[in-house]
Design an enzyme around this catalytic site. Structure first.
Site, PDB file in Angstrom:
ATOM      1  N   CYS A  65      43.273  14.087  48.642  1.00 48.24           N
ATOM      2  CA  CYS A  65      42.909  13.315  47.454  1.00 48.24           C
ATOM      3  C   CYS A  65      41.503  13.745  47.054  1.00 48.24           C
ATOM      4  O   CYS A  65      41.031  14.790  47.519  1.00 48.24           O
ATOM      5  CB  CYS A  65      43.033  11.809  47.713  1.00 48.24           C
ATOM      6  N   GLY A  66      40.829  12.980  46.224  1.00 42.77           N
ATOM      7  CA  GLY A  66      39.507  13.399  45.762  1.00 42.77           C
ATOM      8  C   GLY A  66      38.527  13.615  46.899  1.00 42.77           C
ATOM      9  O   GLY A  66      37.839  14.632  46.962  1.00 42.77           O
ATOM     10  N   THR A  67      38.478  12.643  47.778  1.00 41.53           N
ATOM     11  CA  THR A  67      37.573  12.724  48.931  1.00 41.53           C
ATOM     12  C   THR A  67      38.293  13.022  50.233  1.00 41.53           C
ATOM     13  O   THR A  67      37.649  13.372  51.226  1.00 41.53           O
ATOM     14  CB  THR A  67      36.846  11.382  49.115  1.00 41.53           C
ATOM     15  N   GLY A  68      39.587  12.782  50.253  1.00 43.80           N
ATOM     16  CA  GLY A  68      40.357  12.837  51.512  1.00 43.80           C
ATOM     17  C   GLY A  68      40.310  11.511  52.252  1.00 43.80           C
ATOM     18  O   GLY A  68      41.070  11.298  53.199  1.00 43.80           O
ATOM     19  N   ILE A  69      39.433  10.621  51.802  1.00 43.01           N
ATOM     20  CA  ILE A  69      39.235   9.366  52.543  1.00 43.01           C
ATOM     21  C   ILE A  69      40.409   8.406  52.352  1.00 43.01           C
ATOM     22  O   ILE A  69      41.051   7.980  53.316  1.00 43.01           O
ATOM     23  CB  ILE A  69      37.909   8.684  52.126  1.00 43.01           C
ATOM     24  N   GLY A  70      40.687   8.070  51.094  1.00 39.17           N
ATOM     25  CA  GLY A  70      41.738   7.073  50.842  1.00 39.17           C
ATOM     26  C   GLY A  70      43.088   7.503  51.388  1.00 39.17           C
ATOM     27  O   GLY A  70      43.795   6.716  52.030  1.00 39.17           O
ATOM     28  N   HIS A  98      41.411  17.463  71.013  1.00 37.82           N
ATOM     29  CA  HIS A  98      41.159  16.156  71.625  1.00 37.82           C
ATOM     30  C   HIS A  98      42.055  15.041  71.095  1.00 37.82           C
ATOM     31  O   HIS A  98      42.425  14.145  71.848  1.00 37.82           O
ATOM     32  CB  HIS A  98      39.696  15.744  71.398  1.00 37.82           C
ATOM     33  N   ARG A 132      42.853  14.514  80.113  1.00 36.15           N
ATOM     34  CA  ARG A 132      42.217  13.228  79.799  1.00 36.15           C
ATOM     35  C   ARG A 132      42.384  12.862  78.324  1.00 36.15           C
ATOM     36  O   ARG A 132      42.395  11.678  77.967  1.00 36.15           O
ATOM     37  CB  ARG A 132      40.733  13.251  80.185  1.00 36.15           C
TER      38      ARG A 132
HETATM   39  C1  RB5 Z   1      41.231   8.939  42.744  1.00 27.53           C
HETATM   40  O1  RB5 Z   1      40.396   8.923  41.643  1.00 27.53           O
HETATM   41  C2  RB5 Z   1      40.415   8.881  44.010  1.00 27.53           C
HETATM   42  O2  RB5 Z   1      40.040   7.575  44.251  1.00 27.53           O
HETATM   43  C3  RB5 Z   1      41.190   9.450  45.161  1.00 27.53           C
HETATM   44  O3  RB5 Z   1      41.553  10.752  44.900  1.00 27.53           O
HETATM   45  C4  RB5 Z   1      40.479   9.479  46.513  1.00 27.53           C
HETATM   46  O4  RB5 Z   1      39.240  10.095  46.411  1.00 27.53           O
HETATM   47  C5  RB5 Z   1      40.431   8.205  47.216  1.00 27.53           C
HETATM   48  O5  RB5 Z   1      39.960   8.090  48.362  1.00 27.53           O
END
Ligand code: RB5
Length: 146
Positions: A65-70, A98, A132
């Site tokens: 996604c934009g950040t990979g976070i969501g 790991h 481990r």
């Molecule tokens: C979409 O605009 C953006 O929120 C999504 O791609 C991502 O970055 C969310 O974590």
């Protein structure tokens, strides 16, 4: 390898690059993402890729996604998924050695200090170390049933 991949509008170009790179290297890619910038909800994309992965025919999955976070947060809500939001080659190697990650996440709007394709290759080429680390991975997965 057999790989499933999905993305949202924040990572259209990066996802295309990843797919091309994987196919040139001889991997099989099941693309469940979007190739346009129209808005789509990343949790739906994550869930789609994870459900497909869990059918069992895949070596690992990729979500972008934009950040990979969501999309990595959402993927990690699916039982059995260990999705690593990697920053560089080192973290990609450790995610496999790991954590035995079965998904890797990238951000299409992130400026990586190393090329995302090199980060991905490092993940592919690295093996889980077991020992481990297996105990710790088992503990991660046990949290799902608490
Ligand atoms: C979409 O605009 C953006 O929120 C999504 O791609 C991502 O970055 C969310 O974590």
């Amino acid at each position: 390898m057999n790989i499933v991949i999905a993305n949202d509008q924040g990572a259209v170009e990066l996802t295309k690059k990843i797919i091309k790179h994987l196919e040139v290297a001889g991997h099989t890619v099941n693309y469940l993402g979007i190739d346009h910038e129209e808005s789509i909800d990343y949790p739906d994309q994550a869930e789609k890729a994870c459900i497909e992965y869990k059918k069992g025919d895949y070596d690992f999955g990729i979500v972008c996604c934009g950040t990979g976070i969501g999309i990595s947060i959402a993927a990690n809500k699916v039982k059995g998924i260990r999705c690593a939001l990697v920053q560089d080659i080192y973290s990609a190697q450790k995610a496999k050695q790991h954590n035995n990650a079965n998904f890797i996440a990238f951000g299409g709007r992130i400026e990586y200090k190393e090329k995302p394709l090199d980060i991905l290759d490092a993940f592919i080429k690295t093996d889980f170390e077991g020992g481990r680390h297996q105990r710790r991975v088992t503990k991660i997965m046990d949290i799902e049933s608490k």
